[in-house]
Design an enzyme around this catalytic site. Structure first.
Site, short mmCIF file in Angstrom:
data_model
loop_
_atom_site.label_atom_id
_atom_site.label_comp_id
_atom_site.label_asym_id
_atom_site.label_seq_id
_atom_site.Cartn_x
_atom_site.Cartn_y
_atom_site.Cartn_z
N HIS A 1 0.70 -1.24 -0.05
CA HIS A 1 0.04 0.07 0.01
C HIS A 1 0.88 1.32 0.14
CE1 HIS A 1 0.27 -0.28 4.62
NE2 HIS A 1 0.50 1.06 4.47
N ASP B 1 -0.33 -7.61 0.57
CA ASP B 1 0.17 -6.25 1.08
C ASP B 1 1.53 -6.13 0.84
OD1 ASP B 1 0.33 -3.50 1.68
OD2 ASP B 1 -0.30 -3.82 3.57
N GLY C 1 3.46 6.08 9.01
CA GLY C 1 4.80 6.14 8.61
C GLY C 1 5.78 4.71 8.85
N SER D 1 4.58 1.93 8.23
CA SER D 1 4.16 0.99 7.39
C SER D 1 5.62 0.49 6.28
CB SER D 1 3.16 1.75 6.18
OG SER D 1 1.88 1.74 6.84
N SER E 1 1.87 -3.92 7.91
CA SER E 1 0.84 -3.59 7.01
C SER E 1 -0.15 -2.47 7.63
CB SER E 1 -0.05 -4.80 6.65
OG SER E 1 -1.36 -4.64 5.98
#
Length: 275
Positions: A59, A87, A166, A168, A183
Site C-alpha cells: 500500500h 500487502d 509512517g 508501514s 501492514s
C-alpha cells in the site's frame, strides 16, 4: 597550492574520468519517501538478478512510483506491488545504495538478519519503523484476513506490537529471523493497539527475491508451491510441508523459510525432518 605553502613547480594536476558518488546503505526501519511526498519504512534488503533493493508494504506505492531515501536523495523505483489481496512490494534501488542485513533497533543499535524461519504463535516479535522506532510484543495469529477501507488482505499475521502512520512497510523480527513487513492496525504507541504484518516469505517467493542476510547468497530464488520433490537449493523459499532431496536423502520442511547456504537439511533439524 599557495595557501598550502607549496611551490608551483612541485605540484602536478592529474585528470581522471572517475566520478565519485555518495554511497548509502539500505537499512530496515529507515524512512523512505514515495514520489517525494508520502513516507513509509524500509522493510528488508533484498536482491534480484544482482539488483539491490528492499521489500516493503504494497500500500506504500505502485509499480513505477519513485522513491527517495532517508536523506531525501534519489533512491529507486517500485518494481512490483500487490494491494489489496496481499500487502507486499519491492523497490529496486540505484547502484549507490547497498543492500545490508541490518535493521535499526533500540538505542542506535542494529540487528543483523540471519534468515526467515517463521516464528510460532506466542513468540516474541519486534518491529522497526521510521515513526515510532523499535517496538516489541507477541504474535497472536497467523493467516489472518483484514478488511481495510481499500479492500481485504489475506494471509497477514496479527501481533500486539503498536505502530503508527509512517511505520508501514517496516520490518518485523523474531530474534534475528525476518518475519514480515508492517501492514496496518488499530491504536497507537501511546495507548497500545493491534498491528498486522505481511509475512516476508510470500514476498520473496512472489517476486523472486533473495533476502540479504549475514550469510547472503546472490542466486535469485524461483517461486515454489511447497509440494514438489526436488533437489534442495540455496535461495529458494520453502513452505512448511515441502519435500526435497539432498545428497540422495529426502527431507520435509518443518518451518517456512528461505534457504541459506549454511542451512543444508542435514545440519538444521529445526528446519528439516529426514524422511
Amino acid at each position: 597550492v599557495e595557501a598550502a605553502g607549496l611551490e608551483d613547480d612541485n605540484v602536478g594536476i592529474r585528470m581522471t574520468a572517475a566520478r565519485p558518488r555518495l554511497l548509502q546503505d539500505i537499512t530496515g526501519g529507515d524512512a523512505f519517501y514515495v514520489n517525494d511526498s508520502t513516507r513509509c519504512s524500509v522493510g528488508f534488503s533484498v536482491t534480484r538478478d544482482d539488483r539491490p533493493g528492499f521489500a516493503t508494504a504494497g500500500h506504500c506505492g505502485r509499480p513505477g512510483d519513485t522513491t527517495t531515501g532517508y536523506d531525501r536523495t534519489a533512491q529507486g523505483t517500485f518494481r512490483a506491488s500487490t494491494f489489496p489481496g496481499k500487502d507486499m512490494a519491492w523497490v529496486a534501488t540505484g547502484d549507490q545504495w547497498t543492500a545490508t542485513p541490518d535493521v535499526k533497533a533500540q538505542d542506535g543499535q542494529e540487528v543483523q538478519v540471519t534468515g526467515s524461519a517463521q516464528a510460532l504463535v506466542g513468540a516474541a516479535v519486534c518491529r522497526s519503523g521510521s515513526t515510532t522506532g523499535w517496538r516489541c510484543g507477541t504474535i497472536e495469529q497467523h493467516d489472518t484476513s483484514v478488511s481495510y477501507p481499500e479492500g481485504r488482505v489475506d494471509g497477514l499475521t496479527r501481533t500486539t506490537v503498536c505502530a503508527e502512520p509512517g511505520d508501514s512497510g517496516g520490518p518485523y523480527l523474531a530474534g534475528s529471523q525476518a518475519q514480515g513487513v508492517t501492514s496496518g492496525g488499530s491504536g497507537d504507541c501511546t495507548d497500545g493497539g493491534t498491528t498486522f504484518y505481511q509475512p516476508v516469505n510470500p514476498v520473496l517467493a512472489d517476486f523472486g527475491l533473495t533476502l540479504t542476510t549475514t550469510a547472503a547468497r546472490t542466486t535469485a530464488p524461483a517461486p515454489q508451491d511447497g509440494t514438489a520433490r526436488e533437489e534442495w537449493t540455496s535461495g529458494r523459499v520453502y513452505e512448511t510441508g515441502a519435500t526435497v532431496t539432498r545428497d540422495g536423502v529426502r527431507y520435509r520442511c518443518l518451518q517456512t523459510h528461505q534457504a541459506q547456504g549454511a542451512w543444508a537439511p542435514a545440519g538444521t533439524p529445526a528446519l528439516w525432518q529426514r524422511l
